[in-house]
Design a protein around this motif. Structure first.
Motif, PDB file in Angstrom:
ATOM      1  N   LYS A 106      11.531   3.452  -5.513  1.00 22.37           N
ATOM      2  CA  LYS A 106      11.405   3.370  -4.058  1.00 22.37           C
ATOM      3  C   LYS A 106      10.531   4.499  -3.517  1.00 22.37           C
ATOM      4  O   LYS A 106       9.756   4.307  -2.579  1.00 22.37           O
ATOM      5  N   THR A 107      10.646   5.687  -4.129  1.00 21.02           N
ATOM      6  CA  THR A 107       9.820   6.817  -3.703  1.00 21.02           C
ATOM      7  C   THR A 107       8.356   6.565  -4.045  1.00 21.02           C
ATOM      8  O   THR A 107       7.457   6.906  -3.273  1.00 21.02           O
ATOM      9  N   VAL A 108       8.120   5.960  -5.215  1.00 21.88           N
ATOM     10  CA  VAL A 108       6.750   5.593  -5.590  1.00 21.88           C
ATOM     11  C   VAL A 108       6.167   4.632  -4.555  1.00 21.88           C
ATOM     12  O   VAL A 108       5.032   4.816  -4.087  1.00 21.88           O
ATOM     13  N   GLU A 109       6.936   3.613  -4.202  1.00 21.89           N
ATOM     14  CA  GLU A 109       6.467   2.633  -3.222  1.00 21.89           C
ATOM     15  C   GLU A 109       6.220   3.287  -1.867  1.00 21.89           C
ATOM     16  O   GLU A 109       5.243   2.950  -1.176  1.00 21.89           O
ATOM     17  N   PHE A 110       7.072   4.246  -1.506  1.00 20.00           N
ATOM     18  CA  PHE A 110       6.893   4.956  -0.247  1.00 20.00           C
ATOM     19  C   PHE A 110       5.560   5.702  -0.238  1.00 20.00           C
ATOM     20  O   PHE A 110       4.792   5.620   0.728  1.00 20.00           O
ATOM     21  N   HIS A 111       5.283   6.432  -1.324  1.00 22.57           N
ATOM     22  CA  HIS A 111       4.033   7.187  -1.405  1.00 22.57           C
ATOM     23  C   HIS A 111       2.822   6.263  -1.409  1.00 22.57           C
ATOM     24  O   HIS A 111       1.816   6.547  -0.750  1.00 22.57           O
ATOM     25  N   ARG A 112       2.919   5.153  -2.140  1.00 22.48           N
ATOM     26  CA  ARG A 112       1.793   4.218  -2.205  1.00 22.48           C
ATOM     27  C   ARG A 112       1.520   3.604  -0.832  1.00 22.48           C
ATOM     28  O   ARG A 112       0.369   3.523  -0.400  1.00 22.48           O
ATOM     29  N   ASN A 113       2.575   3.210  -0.147  1.00 22.90           N
ATOM     30  CA  ASN A 113       2.408   2.613   1.179  1.00 22.90           C
ATOM     31  C   ASN A 113       1.900   3.629   2.198  1.00 22.90           C
ATOM     32  O   ASN A 113       1.063   3.305   3.048  1.00 22.90           O
ATOM     33  N   SER A 114       2.393   4.863   2.098  1.00 18.46           N
ATOM     34  CA  SER A 114       1.936   5.892   3.042  1.00 18.46           C
ATOM     35  C   SER A 114       0.478   6.240   2.785  1.00 18.46           C
ATOM     36  O   SER A 114      -0.279   6.545   3.720  1.00 18.46           O
ATOM     37  N   LEU A 115       0.052   6.188   1.519  1.00 23.23           N
ATOM     38  CA  LEU A 115      -1.357   6.403   1.193  1.00 23.23           C
ATOM     39  C   LEU A 115      -2.228   5.344   1.849  1.00 23.23           C
ATOM     40  O   LEU A 115      -3.273   5.652   2.446  1.00 23.23           O
ATOM     41  N   MET A 116      -1.803   4.096   1.744  1.00 28.04           N
ATOM     42  CA  MET A 116      -2.578   3.010   2.350  1.00 28.04           C
ATOM     43  C   MET A 116      -2.663   3.187   3.859  1.00 28.04           C
ATOM     44  O   MET A 116      -3.732   3.028   4.463  1.00 28.04           O
ATOM     45  N   ASP A 117      -1.533   3.544   4.481  1.00 26.67           N
ATOM     46  CA  ASP A 117      -1.526   3.735   5.930  1.00 26.67           C
ATOM     47  C   ASP A 117      -2.425   4.901   6.332  1.00 26.67           C
ATOM     48  O   ASP A 117      -3.217   4.796   7.272  1.00 26.67           O
TER      49      ASP A 117
END
Length: 214
Positions: free
Chosen positions: A181-192
């Motif tokens: 979940k933390t990985v997904e959070f970082h990946r999504n925040s990078l995209m944003d």
């Protein structure tokens, strides 16, 4: 007593060749295939000198150098690489490097470059051209301050490199010791943060920044 050296390069033949070359003058205490493995070993071995490439999997050489100088403030960092553009040189020295050697002339340059680094002197390969004489000037089309994702956090750069290398969420989670979940959070925040919409766009951004090789 000979000074101790560690070497990191993801090409086995290059790694072995550098180890043979340097063992004539120094004590080669360890080798590593990527930046992350290098950091793990360096923490235990505490070498006097670390020789590494810019482009490496798991953790690139620039990011590795930043972490090395925090972990081992007295270590001398020497890059051996094919990347000779000014942006790479500036990023390497900003990360704490003492020397920058071209791979194609490592046989002739590396030992002297390491000895200069051990004396707290700087060395830049002549293959860098005019940049060897004027590191203070910037490439007109590429500001090194904008390379290597310097506007991102270290964790974001880690996740970005692994995503760009095609690692799955599960693999990144295991590699960094964080939850999926933390990985997904970082990946999504990078995209944003970067205004990107896909893994392919993240990968292209990582290549353009020098975080991974094309």
């Amino acid at each position: 007593m000979n000074k101790s050296v560690m070497i990191a390069d993801d090409h086995t033949l290059m790694l072995e060749g550098l180890a043979r070359l340097l063992s004539t003058e120094f004590e080669v205490v360890g080798t590593a295939p990527n930046g992350r493995a290098l950091l793990e070993q360096a923490q235990q071995l505490k070498p006097d000198v670390v020789v590494l490439d810019v482009g490496m999997p798991e953790l690139n050489g620039i990011e590795t150098a930043h972490r090395l100088v925090k972990m081992l403030p007295s270590v001398k960092i020497v890059f051996v690489t094919q990347q000779l553009a000014p942006a790479y040189l500036h990023a390497a020295f900003a990360a704490g490097a003492k020397a920058y050697v071209a791979k194609q002339s490592a046989t002739n340059e590396l030992i002297s470059a390491i000895k200069m680094a051990l004396e707290d002197r700087f060395y830049v390969t002549p293959h860098a051209g005019a940049e060897a004489a004027r590191l203070s000037s910037l490439h007109p089309k590429q500001n090194p301050a904008e390379m290597f994702g310097t506007k991102l956090t270290p964790r974001q750069r880690e996740v970005l490199q692994l995503v760009a290398e095609g690692k799955s969420t599960k693999q990144i989670s295991a590699s960094l010791g964080i939850s999926p979940k933390t990985v997904e959070f970082h990946r999504n925040s990078l995209m944003d943060e970067l205004g990107l919409r896909s893994i392919a766009e993240l990968t292209r951004f990582a290549v353009s920044q020098g975080i991974v090789n094309s």
